[in-house]
Design a protein around this motif. Structure first.
Motif, PDB file in Angstrom:
ATOM      1  N   LEU A   1      80.602  31.573 139.495  1.00  0.00           N
ATOM      2  CA  LEU A   1      79.798  32.632 138.898  1.00  0.00           C
ATOM      3  C   LEU A   1      78.316  32.282 138.996  1.00  0.00           C
ATOM      4  O   LEU A   1      77.476  33.162 139.228  1.00  0.00           O
ATOM      5  N   GLU A   2      77.990  31.018 138.828  1.00  0.00           N
ATOM      6  CA  GLU A   2      76.591  30.599 138.915  1.00  0.00           C
ATOM      7  C   GLU A   2      76.024  30.855 140.317  1.00  0.00           C
ATOM      8  O   GLU A   2      74.869  31.300 140.454  1.00  0.00           O
TER       9      GLU A   2
ATOM     10  N   VAL B   1      72.411  36.977 143.566  1.00  0.00           N
ATOM     11  CA  VAL B   1      71.907  38.283 143.127  1.00  0.00           C
ATOM     12  C   VAL B   1      70.430  38.209 142.789  1.00  0.00           C
ATOM     13  O   VAL B   1      69.638  39.070 143.197  1.00  0.00           O
ATOM     14  N   LEU B   2      70.013  37.194 142.048  1.00  0.00           N
ATOM     15  CA  LEU B   2      68.606  37.056 141.682  1.00  0.00           C
ATOM     16  C   LEU B   2      67.731  36.920 142.923  1.00  0.00           C
ATOM     17  O   LEU B   2      66.638  37.503 142.997  1.00  0.00           O
ATOM     18  N   ASN B   3      68.200  36.176 143.904  1.00  0.00           N
ATOM     19  CA  ASN B   3      67.451  36.017 145.143  1.00  0.00           C
ATOM     20  C   ASN B   3      67.351  37.340 145.902  1.00  0.00           C
ATOM     21  O   ASN B   3      66.260  37.726 146.363  1.00  0.00           O
ATOM     22  N   LEU B   4      68.462  38.056 146.021  1.00  0.00           N
ATOM     23  CA  LEU B   4      68.446  39.328 146.742  1.00  0.00           C
ATOM     24  C   LEU B   4      67.595  40.364 146.008  1.00  0.00           C
ATOM     25  O   LEU B   4      66.898  41.170 146.648  1.00  0.00           O
TER      26      LEU B   4
ATOM     27  N   ALA C   1      75.133  36.420 128.065  1.00  0.00           N
ATOM     28  CA  ALA C   1      74.080  35.432 128.286  1.00  0.00           C
ATOM     29  C   ALA C   1      73.642  35.362 129.750  1.00  0.00           C
ATOM     30  O   ALA C   1      72.712  34.616 130.075  1.00  0.00           O
ATOM     31  N   SER C   2      74.266  36.124 130.615  1.00  0.00           N
ATOM     32  CA  SER C   2      73.993  36.046 132.037  1.00  0.00           C
ATOM     33  C   SER C   2      72.659  36.705 132.391  1.00  0.00           C
ATOM     34  O   SER C   2      72.356  37.798 131.915  1.00  0.00           O
ATOM     35  N   PRO C   3      71.864  36.069 133.271  1.00  0.00           N
ATOM     36  CA  PRO C   3      70.622  36.703 133.715  1.00  0.00           C
ATOM     37  C   PRO C   3      70.865  37.901 134.622  1.00  0.00           C
ATOM     38  O   PRO C   3      69.954  38.691 134.860  1.00  0.00           O
TER      39      PRO C   3
END
Length: 222
Positions: A122-123, A129-132, A166-168
Motif C-alpha cells: 500500500l505504501e 499516486v503522489l508522484n503521478l 490516515a492515508s495521504p
C-alpha cells in the motif's frame, strides 16, 4: 452434452497496447515505467518504437506478465478517425451515445475496458499516486495528459478504515470499491489509446489487505 477438456495450467501472458503517434512512444514508455513496469526491450522502428515491459524484473526472461507497447497501426488509426467522424465527436452534433458513454465513464472508471495490476504494498501504491499527481500538475510533458481517481475499501473494518483515514492518498476519498478489503487507483491517459473511441486507456492499480478472504478482487458486493 458439453464436455470439459482436461485443464492445463494457465497464467496471464501479455497484453498489447498502442500509443497514438510515433512521437508519443518515449513519453508513453516513460509513463509505464513511472507506474512500476520494467522495460526489458526497446526496438527503434521507422513507424515508432516497439517496447516490451514486464510486471517485475523476475519476469524479464519469462513468457508471462508482459506488456507490449507499440504505435497504433495506420489502418486502425483510420478506422478510429472514421468512427469519430460518423459520430460527430467533438462537435455540437455529437452522438448522444457518445455523451452517455462518457458520462458513464466519469462515474465509474472500470465500467469499460481497462487494465488492472495488483500491487503488494500500500505504501508503494500511495507513493506512486503522489508522484503521478505531482507530475500531472507540474511536469511539462505529462501535464493535462493524466486523470487519476481512487476508490476506498467499503467501510466496516475498523483497522482498514483507520489506515485509510490516515492515508495521504485515500484519507479524503469518498468513492468506494465494489467490495471490502482493498483499494483501487485509476490512471487514465491519452498516451495510450484504447476503448470504443480509441481515445484513452485506463490503468487500474489494486491493493488487497492481507489475510482478508473476502476482498475487492474475490467478490463483488452490491
Amino acid at each position: 452434452m458439453a464436455t470439459t477438456a482436461p485443464r492445463a495450467g494457465l497464467s496471464m501472458g501479455h497484453i498489447a497496447l498502442h500509443y497514438p503517434a510515433p512521437a508519443d512512444g518515449p513519453l508513453a514508455a516513460r509513463l509505464l515505467a513511472l507506474m512500476g513496469l520494467t522495460e526489458s526491450q526497446m526496438l527503434p522502428l521507422p513507424g515508432g518504437n516497439f517496447y516490451r515491459f514486464v510486471v517485475s524484473p523476475d519476469h524479464v526472461a519469462r513468457g508471462d506478465g508482459i506488456v507490449f507497447l507499440s504505435c497504433l497501426p495506420e489502418p486502425q488509426a483510420r478506422l478510429i478517425a472514421a468512427i469519430r467522424t460518423a459520430l460527430n465527436i467533438g462537435t455540437e452534433a455529437e452522438s448522444e451515445a457518445v455523451t452517455a458513454y462518457r458520462a458513464m465513464m466519469a462515474q465509474d472508471f472500470e465500467a469499460s475496458f481497462h487494465f488492472g495490476l495488483l500491487m503488494d504494498s500500500l505504501e508503494d501504491l500511495e507513493a506512486m499516486v503522489l508522484n503521478l499527481q505531482d507530475l500531472a500538475a507540474n511536469d511539462p510533458d505529462l501535464k493535462g495528459r493524466l486523470t487519476i481517481g481512487m476508490n476506498r475499501a467499503r467501510p466496516g473494518d475498523a483497522e482498514i478504515d483507520a489506515r485509510l483515514d490516515a492515508s495521504p492518498v485515500f484519507g479524503q476519498v469518498k468513492r468506494y470499491a465494489y467490495g471490502a478489503g482493498g483499494v483501487q487507483v485509476f490512471v487514465e491517459t491519452d498516451l495510450v489509446c484504447a476503448g470504443q473511441l480509441g481515445e484513452s486507456m485506463v490503468f487500474e492499480f489494486d491493493y488487497v489487505f492481507p489475510d482478508k478472504h473476502s476482498h475487492i478482487l474475490s467478490v463483488v458486493e452490491l
